[in-house]
Design an enzyme around this catalytic site. Structure first.
Site, PDB file in Angstrom:
ATOM      1  CG  HIS A  13      -8.915  -3.457  -1.216  1.00  0.00           C
ATOM      2  ND1 HIS A  13      -9.564  -2.621  -2.074  1.00  0.00           N
ATOM      3  CD2 HIS A  13      -8.586  -2.599   0.154  1.00  0.00           C
ATOM      4  CE1 HIS A  13     -10.366  -1.640  -1.283  1.00  0.00           C
ATOM      5  NE2 HIS A  13      -9.542  -1.391  -0.353  1.00  0.00           N
ATOM      6  CG  PHE A  14      -8.450  -9.233   2.876  1.00  0.00           C
ATOM      7  CD1 PHE A  14      -9.227  -9.925   1.181  1.00  0.00           C
ATOM      8  CD2 PHE A  14      -9.256  -9.726   3.559  1.00  0.00           C
ATOM      9  CE1 PHE A  14     -10.740 -10.264   1.317  1.00  0.00           C
ATOM     10  CE2 PHE A  14     -10.462 -10.421   3.693  1.00  0.00           C
ATOM     11  CZ  PHE A  14     -11.339 -10.495   2.547  1.00  0.00           C
ATOM     12  CG  HIS A  15      -6.257  -2.733   4.265  1.00  0.00           C
ATOM     13  ND1 HIS A  15      -5.794  -1.793   3.486  1.00  0.00           N
ATOM     14  CD2 HIS A  15      -7.841  -2.044   3.953  1.00  0.00           C
ATOM     15  CE1 HIS A  15      -6.848  -0.519   3.432  1.00  0.00           C
ATOM     16  NE2 HIS A  15      -8.089  -1.032   2.621  1.00  0.00           N
TER      17      HIS A  15
ATOM     18  CG  ASP B 191      -1.753   0.896   1.195  1.00  0.00           C
ATOM     19  OD1 ASP B 191      -1.873   1.605   0.958  1.00  0.00           O
ATOM     20  OD2 ASP B 191      -3.594   0.719   1.158  1.00  0.00           O
ATOM     21  CB  ILE B 192       1.594   3.849  -2.642  1.00  0.00           C
ATOM     22  CG1 ILE B 192       0.192   4.140  -3.263  1.00  0.00           C
ATOM     23  CG2 ILE B 192       2.031   2.904  -3.766  1.00  0.00           C
ATOM     24  CD1 ILE B 192       0.045   5.026  -4.928  1.00  0.00           C
TER      25      ILE B 192
HETATM   26  P1  AMP Z   1      -9.439   1.755   0.776  1.00  0.00           P
HETATM   27  O1  AMP Z   1      -9.917   3.060   1.979  1.00  0.00           O
HETATM   28  O2  AMP Z   1      -9.776   0.293   2.151  1.00  0.00           O
HETATM   29  O3  AMP Z   1     -10.508   1.267  -0.145  1.00  0.00           O
HETATM   30  O4  AMP Z   1      -8.240   0.668   0.810  1.00  0.00           O
HETATM   31  C1  AMP Z   1      -7.686   0.961  -0.111  1.00  0.00           C
HETATM   32  C2  AMP Z   1      -6.344   1.137  -0.500  1.00  0.00           C
HETATM   33  O5  AMP Z   1      -5.763   1.443  -1.451  1.00  0.00           O
HETATM   34  C3  AMP Z   1      -5.535   2.389   0.268  1.00  0.00           C
HETATM   35  O6  AMP Z   1      -5.088   2.078   1.294  1.00  0.00           O
HETATM   36  C4  AMP Z   1      -4.947   2.884  -0.919  1.00  0.00           C
HETATM   37  O7  AMP Z   1      -3.847   3.376   0.056  1.00  0.00           O
HETATM   38  C5  AMP Z   1      -4.704   1.910  -1.355  1.00  0.00           C
HETATM   39  N1  AMP Z   1      -4.200   2.720  -2.739  1.00  0.00           N
HETATM   40  C6  AMP Z   1      -4.912   2.974  -3.421  1.00  0.00           C
HETATM   41  N2  AMP Z   1      -3.845   3.528  -4.471  1.00  0.00           N
HETATM   42  C7  AMP Z   1      -2.628   2.796  -4.473  1.00  0.00           C
HETATM   43  C8  AMP Z   1      -2.191   1.741  -5.522  1.00  0.00           C
HETATM   44  N3  AMP Z   1      -1.944   3.154  -6.956  1.00  0.00           N
HETATM   45  N4  AMP Z   1      -1.280   1.602  -4.749  1.00  0.00           N
HETATM   46  C9  AMP Z   1      -0.615   1.355  -3.851  1.00  0.00           C
HETATM   47  N5  AMP Z   1      -2.398   0.853  -2.912  1.00  0.00           N
HETATM   48  C10 AMP Z   1      -3.114   2.527  -3.683  1.00  0.00           C
END
Ligand code: AMP
Ligand code: ZN
Length: 150
Positions: free
Chosen positions: A102-104, A33-34
């Site tokens: 997605h799973f964090h 995650d960036i």
């Molecule tokens: P959510 O808020 O649960 O939908 O999580 C989406 C996640 O995607 C967030 O933690 C963002 O930081 C991450 N994210 C969005 N764009 C990117 C990207 N291009 N590369 C990596 N992580 C991303």
């Protein structure tokens, strides 16, 4: 495979947007995650586009669950955090900002005061890239159908 050309995670799967990839097989992709909530924050997604938990097919979901455990284990070996949370949001009201399941995987400390809906802050790309390298090294030590990717 279902894909959505307007979805940022589908574009990462397609290689149109760069990412710090961790592992990949025909169903699953894991990457850093960036905007990390904590150091070592990773994401695990099905390659097939599904907006949330309810839209995903069972095989993708099973593959994602297995990959989550592998990534969490590699994060544990890399950073040795006192805890690791897996979290997943369905719908903007739950804090979902990217509408591709997605799973964090988030390393945790007792005093990190992390809330479920954290404020995303851009991370240090150099540090994230170096950490991805270290996590991949642990993934490579665990042979399975997955291939650690660059
Ligand atoms: P959510 O808020 O649960 O939908 O999580 C989406 C996640 O995607 C967030 O933690 C963002 O930081 C991450 N994210 C969005 N764009 C990117 C990207 N291009 N590369 C990596 N992580 C991303
Ligand atoms: Zn998608």
């Amino acid at each position: 495979m279902t894909t959505d050309p307007d979805c940022i995670f589908c574009r990462i799967v397609a290689g149109e947007i760069p990412s710090f990839k961790l592992l990949e097989d025909d169903r699953v992709l894991a990457f850093m995650d960036i905007n990390p909530a904590n150091e070592g924050h990773c994401l695990v997604i099905p390659k097939a586009h599904a907006p949330d938990l309810f839209g995903a097919d069972d095989d993708s979901l099973a593959a994602v669950a297995t990959a989550c455990r592998r990534v969490a284990d590699a994060v544990r070996r890399t950073l040795d955090p006192p805890g690791i949370s897996l979290t997943q949001a369905n719908g903007p009201a739950a804090g979902q900002s990217v509408l591709h399941l997605h799973f964090h995987v988030i390393p945790r400390r007792e005093d990190d005061n992390l809330l479920f809906n954290w404020e995303p802050k851009p991370g240090d790309m150099d540090a994230i890239g170096k950490l991805a390298e270290r996590i991949r090294a642990h993934l490579e030590q665990h042979p399975s159908g997955f291939v650690a990717v660059r």
